[in-house]
Scaffold this active site. Structure first.
Site, short mmCIF file in Angstrom:
data_model
loop_
_atom_site.label_atom_id
_atom_site.label_comp_id
_atom_site.label_asym_id
_atom_site.label_seq_id
_atom_site.Cartn_x
_atom_site.Cartn_y
_atom_site.Cartn_z
N GLU A 1 0.80 -1.22 0.00
CA GLU A 1 0.00 0.00 0.00
C GLU A 1 0.83 1.27 0.00
O GLU A 1 0.50 2.22 0.72
CB GLU A 1 -0.95 -0.02 1.20
CG GLU A 1 -0.25 -0.01 2.58
CD GLU A 1 0.09 -1.38 3.14
OE1 GLU A 1 0.19 -2.34 2.37
OE2 GLU A 1 0.25 -1.48 4.37
N HIS B 1 -8.15 -3.97 -1.11
CA HIS B 1 -7.37 -4.04 0.13
C HIS B 1 -6.32 -2.92 0.17
O HIS B 1 -6.24 -2.16 1.13
CB HIS B 1 -6.70 -5.41 0.21
CG HIS B 1 -5.89 -5.63 1.46
ND1 HIS B 1 -6.41 -6.24 2.58
CD2 HIS B 1 -4.61 -5.31 1.76
CE1 HIS B 1 -5.48 -6.29 3.52
NE2 HIS B 1 -4.37 -5.72 3.05
N GLU B 2 -5.53 -2.80 -0.90
CA GLU B 2 -4.46 -1.80 -0.90
C GLU B 2 -5.04 -0.38 -0.85
O GLU B 2 -4.52 0.49 -0.17
CB GLU B 2 -3.54 -1.96 -2.12
CG GLU B 2 -2.91 -3.34 -2.27
CD GLU B 2 -2.34 -3.94 -1.01
OE1 GLU B 2 -1.87 -3.18 -0.14
OE2 GLU B 2 -2.38 -5.18 -0.87
N HIS C 1 -6.11 0.60 2.60
CA HIS C 1 -4.97 0.99 3.44
C HIS C 1 -4.75 2.51 3.41
O HIS C 1 -4.07 3.05 4.30
CB HIS C 1 -3.69 0.31 2.97
CG HIS C 1 -3.40 -1.00 3.64
ND1 HIS C 1 -3.33 -1.13 5.01
CD2 HIS C 1 -3.12 -2.23 3.14
CE1 HIS C 1 -3.02 -2.40 5.31
NE2 HIS C 1 -2.90 -3.08 4.20
N GLU D 1 -3.87 -4.32 9.37
CA GLU D 1 -4.29 -5.40 8.48
C GLU D 1 -5.71 -5.91 8.74
O GLU D 1 -6.44 -6.20 7.80
CB GLU D 1 -3.28 -6.55 8.52
CG GLU D 1 -1.87 -6.15 8.05
CD GLU D 1 -1.84 -5.60 6.62
OE1 GLU D 1 -2.85 -5.69 5.90
OE2 GLU D 1 -0.78 -5.06 6.24
N ASP E 1 8.65 -9.52 10.29
CA ASP E 1 8.21 -10.06 9.00
C ASP E 1 7.50 -11.41 9.17
O ASP E 1 6.67 -11.80 8.35
CB ASP E 1 9.40 -10.28 8.06
CG ASP E 1 9.82 -8.98 7.39
OD1 ASP E 1 9.05 -8.00 7.47
OD2 ASP E 1 10.91 -8.93 6.80
N TYR F 1 -4.94 -10.52 9.95
CA TYR F 1 -5.86 -10.25 8.84
C TYR F 1 -7.24 -10.79 9.15
O TYR F 1 -8.23 -10.06 9.16
CB TYR F 1 -5.33 -10.89 7.55
CG TYR F 1 -4.09 -10.23 6.98
CD1 TYR F 1 -2.85 -10.41 7.57
CD2 TYR F 1 -4.16 -9.46 5.83
CE1 TYR F 1 -1.71 -9.83 7.04
CE2 TYR F 1 -3.02 -8.86 5.30
CZ TYR F 1 -1.80 -9.05 5.89
OH TYR F 1 -0.67 -8.47 5.37
#
Ligand code: ZN
Length: 631
Positions: free
Chosen positions: A298, A322-323, A326, A345, A400, A408
């Site tokens: 994003e 989704h992006e 964001h 998320e 990460d 999510y």
């Protein structure tokens, strides 16, 4: 970001959880960023100026970064920044009036997650200044974990090299020396020099009409966290999609991208109606080569997107929703640390489903919710309890690896639960004011909870107690009151899988042509575990799963192929592993091969043949899954 599947992360998480050190005196502070060295309580960066040359021959960015800093602690003398694999050749303090003084610097603490701290000592004459500039001359390394340098043969066109960044979570420090924590927001400007035939784009005010001359200027006037710094350089061209929206890609991908993402302008307009004004000016997409490790990233004003979404039927555009979402949850209101990542998320996954419902229809969204719920239940069987909370203790490991279905899917479910409890109208008003109140701020889970408590939980008609909300945030598993998504279409598909497996109907009677990709995925996942290979062959011949060009159907099918050791489809499985570089699509297929009891060696051979085309992050994850040391 659309991240990797949790199952792949598990090995790392389990190892991390088992080896986690428990401090004798528990001084854990949930608001502290354990993944940055920066002393942000003493100094804060407000603006960044980049002046960088892009060298494809040496795979380096070279130039300078100038940080406009404010001193918060009058007694502080040392500034600590985050770096990773950077060589620093000079540092100057810039004072009001134009004086510039060399500053002493040295590298300090170092580890594989955080990189290396850079410590700069303020010269005596600068110690009374509360505002000053800090200019660092530096070069990146070809090993920069944020930058991928693709040779021409790994691009769609095959003639020009291409470079792109992926800064989230802790990788901005591998291309810019800075305070690399989401708790700090900064504006930025940049001068980027490239080979003259190539175009540079950034998470900033890209001008679609900019002349191609090898020097590009950018400005990002809204303050962003460092993980949203982004750059790409390549043989990239632009086509508008709408008044405010458009797509950048190599020429070979432009037509397909324009078709696939035609609804982007409408998505943006609908999103503004639901969540409030879009604060970023333009919203463009950049379609990258297959090695882009995620579904999308994003980066503000310019989402980076995987080409695996180019299914030809717009069936995978929920990633664009989704992006885009964001732009509110994540980019506008940002998680304070990676431990609060569900705020980015989970909230975005919820907004994505709301947007998809407006643009497409509720059936499609119900189908997607069922698939997400199923993934979540599967992962809850194996994720350590301590990591099942939406906001767990997180002071160790690698952020990460801390991404997956908990943030999510469980995050989305929590917000769905709140919507159900308070009604859509009240919850929409809450969201609207939440984005307005916290715009351009970073917040912790605790700040969210207090706001929720104040605006909704304490209402006279409230049906949710603070304790119930805390259970979602701090306890493992799902509360007994969690909503259970359902879809009548998927129920019918599941029944059909059982009927076909029992031999009661023929393959030709399965109406797969009329199904959504989600229905096909659910059908594959609903096949009985003990199905004979002849039956799989019958299915594959009739429905063509191994030949699918839909990346998500391929992912689902080849996981099953590997788990069931259906070796007749292994050639096609390897083609899938070579066609895509997005972690979600390939890592679980490698994992299924590695865990089926017979094919770990074969998986390693396939990986050796494919790995040169993968992004370093994806490559490292798969190497970890396959037990290879270089992970
Ligand atoms: Zn995301």
């Amino acid at each position: 970001m659309r991240a990797k599947p949790c199952s792949v992360v598990l090995l790392t998480l389990l190892l991390t959880a088992c080896s986690e050190k428990v401090p004798e005196v528990d001084d854990y502070d949930p608001a502290h960023d354990y993944f940055s060295f920066a002393n942000t309580d003493q100094f804060i960066t407000e603006h960044l100026e980049l002046d960088l040359s892009v060298d494809f021959d040496t795979q380096e960015l070279r130039g300078s970064a100038t940080l406009a800093m404010r001193k918060l602690d009058p007694d502080a003398t040392d500034i600590v920044l985050d770096t990773r694999d950077l060589s620093i050749s000079g540092a100057q303090i810039l004072l009001d009036g134009g004086d510039s003084i060399d500053a002493e610097f040295h590298f300090g603490e170092s580890d594989s997650t955080r990189g290396t701290s850079l410590i700069l000592t303020l010269p005596d004459v600068a110690r009374s200044s509360t505002e000053f500039g800090l200019r660092l001359e530096y070069a990146t390394s070809p090993e920069s974990t944020a930058l991928q340098w693709l040779p021409p043969e790994l691009t769609a066109g095959g003639k020009h090299p291409l470079m792109f960044s992926q800064s989230q979570t802790v990788h901005a420090r591998s291309w810019v020396p800075l305070q690399d924590t989401p708790a700090v927001r900064l504006t930025y400007e940049a001068i980027i020099k490239t080979p003259p035939e190539l175009l540079a784009v950034m998470s900033a005010d890209n001008d679609p009409l900019t002349p191609r001359r090898g020097i590009y200027n950018f400005e990002m006037p809204q303050p962003i966290p460092s993980y949203l710094l982004a750059i790409a350089v390549g043989n990239i061209f632009f086509v508008p999609l709408g008044e405010q929206t458009g797509v950048y890609a190599e020429p070979e991908l432009l037509d397909k991208s324009v078709f696939e993402f035609a609804d982007t302008q409408e998505m943006l307009e609908q999103a503004e109606k639901l969540f409030g004004p879009y604060e970023w000016g333009r919203y463009d997409l950049l379609v990258l080569p297959p090695s882009f490790p995620f579904g999308g990233m994003e980066n503000p004003r310019l989402s980076f997107i995987t080409p695996s979404l180019l299914a030809g039927d717009r069936s995978l555009v929920s990633v664009i929703a989704h992006e885009l979402a964001h732009s509110w949850s994540g980019n506008l209101v940002t998680n304070a640390t990676w431990r609060d990542q569900w705020l980015n998320e989970g909230m975005t996954s919820y907004l994505e489903s709301r947007l998809m419902e407006v643009i497409y229809d509720k059936d499609r969204v119900d189908e997607e919710r069922v698939l997400l719920y199923r993934e979540l239940l599967l992962d809850l069987e194996t994720i350590p309890a301590a990591l099942q909370a939406l906001a767990p203790r997180l002071d160790d490991g690698d952020p990460d690896d801390f991404q997956g279905t908990i943030h999510y899917n469980k995050g989305q479910l929590f917000l769905q639960y709140l919507e159900n409890a308070f009604g859509r109208d009240a919850f929409d008003r809450f969201l609207f004011s939440y984005f307005e109140t916290f715009a351009f701020q970073t917040i912790t889970t605790e700040r969210f909870l207090d706001y929720l408590d104040d605006k909704l939980l304490q209402a006279e008609t409230s049906k949710v107690s603070r304790a119930e909300a805390e259970q979602w945030l701090y306890q493992p598993g799902l509360p007994s009151t969690a909503p259970v998504p359902s879809s009548s279409t998927l129920n019918a598909v599941e029944a059909l899988a059982t009927v076909w497996a029992a031999g009661d109907i023929d393959v030709a009677e399965i109406p797969v042509q009329g199904w959504s990709p989600q229905a096909t995925i659910h059908f594959i996942n609903s096949l009985p575990k003990d199905l004979a290979h002849e039956r799989l062959a019958e299915l594959d011949a009739g429905l063509g799963f191994s030949a699918t060009r839909n990346a998500e159907i391929g992912r689902t099918w080849f996981i099953q192929v590997a788990q069931r050791r259906y070796t007749a489809a292994y050639d096609r499985l390897e083609q899938h592993l070579n066609r895509y570089g997005r972690g979600r699509l390939i890592e679980p297929v490698y994992l299924a091969l590695a865990e089926n009891g017979s094919d770990l060696e074969l998986a390693r051979v396939m990986f050796e043949r494919a790995r040169d085309a993968y992004h370093p992050l994806t490559e490292a994850n798969i190497a970890g899954v396959l037990g290879l040391d270089e992970a």
